[in-house]
Design an enzyme around this catalytic site. Structure first.
Site, PDB file in Angstrom:
ATOM      1  N   ASP A  67      34.058  -7.365  29.010  1.00 44.49           N
ATOM      2  CA  ASP A  67      32.771  -6.735  28.701  1.00 44.49           C
ATOM      3  C   ASP A  67      31.894  -7.706  27.920  1.00 44.49           C
ATOM      4  O   ASP A  67      32.372  -8.736  27.458  1.00 44.49           O
ATOM      5  CB  ASP A  67      32.983  -5.429  27.922  1.00 44.49           C
ATOM      6  CG  ASP A  67      33.953  -5.580  26.752  1.00 44.49           C
ATOM      7  OD1 ASP A  67      34.355  -6.710  26.435  1.00 44.49           O
ATOM      8  OD2 ASP A  67      34.304  -4.550  26.147  1.00 44.49           O
ATOM      9  N   ASP A 136      37.419   5.845  19.472  1.00 46.66           N
ATOM     10  CA  ASP A 136      37.087   7.017  20.298  1.00 46.66           C
ATOM     11  C   ASP A 136      37.778   6.983  21.667  1.00 46.66           C
ATOM     12  O   ASP A 136      37.449   7.760  22.549  1.00 46.66           O
ATOM     13  CB  ASP A 136      35.563   7.111  20.481  1.00 46.66           C
ATOM     14  CG  ASP A 136      34.972   5.851  21.122  1.00 46.66           C
ATOM     15  OD1 ASP A 136      35.747   4.945  21.511  1.00 46.66           O
ATOM     16  OD2 ASP A 136      33.730   5.771  21.243  1.00 46.66           O
ATOM     17  N   HIS A 138      37.758   4.381  23.791  1.00 48.08           N
ATOM     18  CA  HIS A 138      37.136   3.558  24.831  1.00 48.08           C
ATOM     19  C   HIS A 138      37.971   2.336  25.176  1.00 48.08           C
ATOM     20  O   HIS A 138      38.701   1.813  24.342  1.00 48.08           O
ATOM     21  CB  HIS A 138      35.683   3.198  24.495  1.00 48.08           C
ATOM     22  CG  HIS A 138      35.472   2.166  23.436  1.00 48.08           C
ATOM     23  ND1 HIS A 138      34.779   2.399  22.273  1.00 48.08           N
ATOM     24  CD2 HIS A 138      35.826   0.856  23.382  1.00 48.08           C
ATOM     25  CE1 HIS A 138      34.726   1.293  21.553  1.00 48.08           C
ATOM     26  NE2 HIS A 138      35.354   0.340  22.196  1.00 48.08           N
ATOM     27  N   GLU A 143      32.601   4.074  27.108  1.00 46.78           N
ATOM     28  CA  GLU A 143      32.583   5.075  26.044  1.00 46.78           C
ATOM     29  C   GLU A 143      33.037   6.434  26.603  1.00 46.78           C
ATOM     30  O   GLU A 143      33.104   6.618  27.826  1.00 46.78           O
ATOM     31  CB  GLU A 143      31.166   5.181  25.470  1.00 46.78           C
ATOM     32  CG  GLU A 143      30.682   3.904  24.787  1.00 46.78           C
ATOM     33  CD  GLU A 143      31.308   3.671  23.409  1.00 46.78           C
ATOM     34  OE1 GLU A 143      32.451   4.096  23.158  1.00 46.78           O
ATOM     35  OE2 GLU A 143      30.633   3.035  22.564  1.00 46.78           O
TER      36      GLU A 143
END
Ligand SMILES: N[C@@H]1[C@@H](O)[C@H](O)[C@@H](COP(=O)(O)O)O[C@@H]1O
Length: 261
Positions: A67, A136, A138, A143
């Site tokens: 990413d 979270d 991810h 996300e």
């Protein structure tokens, strides 16, 4: 999914680096998908030590990025391209010709995303993809509520991820870009082997949801349950909320000698 509980981050790094070394001995030009963040650093350190001691030859390895921030100049010290050059390529003695990644500075971002998916496929696909995990759940920068079939595309970061990552930008959240390019979950699932490392108590909830929760877009990492060869390596703190921790320990302690991770 194989879950391996290790005493600490260093042991996790060593275990995963050994799996990468085994792969490179079998396939010297393997395409290694690498992740950023602090968690994978012990892996890179252990692999570098193996390369320097002659235990593995990394000179033909190829490196693929997971990413990238959108809009940071490629030579910005916190662009993921710069981070990977610093933490992975240079220590392994690899030049940028061994590297592939999405162009976060492209004028046409959707086109750059499509081009990256195509380039990964043309390179023969990722052999081993390293993953960290966000608090979270991810993976990459997918996300919560990312499509489990998503391809490489632009995403908007949650405020929590920007808060988490502000430490790389001198603690100033305003410096953390809002937008990123990330391999999609569908793209990630195409790698032949997925290896996720999570360390520290802050990851315990995300790890429990990934391993023992339902497969659900709200926890993107839970998509690993769909992969035929996924390994989750966790230290004791990150494993602290796993209900099946004893079973995972038992499984690993009794695995056949020939079965690595
Ligand atoms: N895009 C990266 C992820 O690939 C990484 O897994 C996550 C966790 O980082 P850390 O390992 O520093 O907790 O941070 C970023 O969001």
């Amino acid at each position: 999914m194989e879950v391996v509980i290790v005493p600490d981050a260093k042991a996790g790094g060593e275990l995963i680096a050994e799996a990468m070394a085994r792969l490179l001995r079998r396939k010297p030009d393997a395409l290694l998908g690498v992740a950023t963040g602090s968690t994978p650093l012990p892996i890179y350190q252990a692999l570098t030590a193996k390369a320097r001691s002659g235990a593995v030859d990394t000179s033909r390895a190829r490196i693929a990025q997971l990413d990238e921030y959108v809009g940071l100049p490629a030579d910005h010290p916190e662009s993921y391209r710069s981070v990977l050059r610093r933490e992975v390529l240079e220590p392994l003695g690899l030049g940028m010709e061994a590297f592939m990644g999405p162009d976060g500075t492209a004028e046409d971002i959707p086109e750059a995303c499509e081009a990256y998916d195509k380039a990964l496929a043309e390179a023969g696909g990722v052999d081993l993809q390293l993953l960290g995990i966000g608090t979270d759940g991810h993976i990459g920068f997918n996300e919560p509520c990312s499509s489990l079939a998503s391809r490489t595309r632009i995403k908007t970061l949650t405020q929590q991820t920007r808060i988490d990552n502000a430490r790389f930008f001198g603690g100033d959240i305003e410096q953390v870009p809002h937008h990123v390019i990330t391999q999609g979950i569908g793209t990630i699932l195409e790698a032949r082997h997925l290896v996720l490392l999570a360390t520290g108590e802050g990851k315990a909830d995300a790890v429990a949801a990934t391993v023992e929760g339902p497969v659900a877009a709200v926890c993107p990492a839970s998509a690993l349950q769909l992969h035929p060869h996924a390994t989750v390596v966790v230290d004791e703190s990150a494993a602290s909320k796993l209900k099946h921790a004893d079973y995972f320990r038992h499984t690993y302690d009794n695995k056949p000698d020939w079965q690595g991770i």
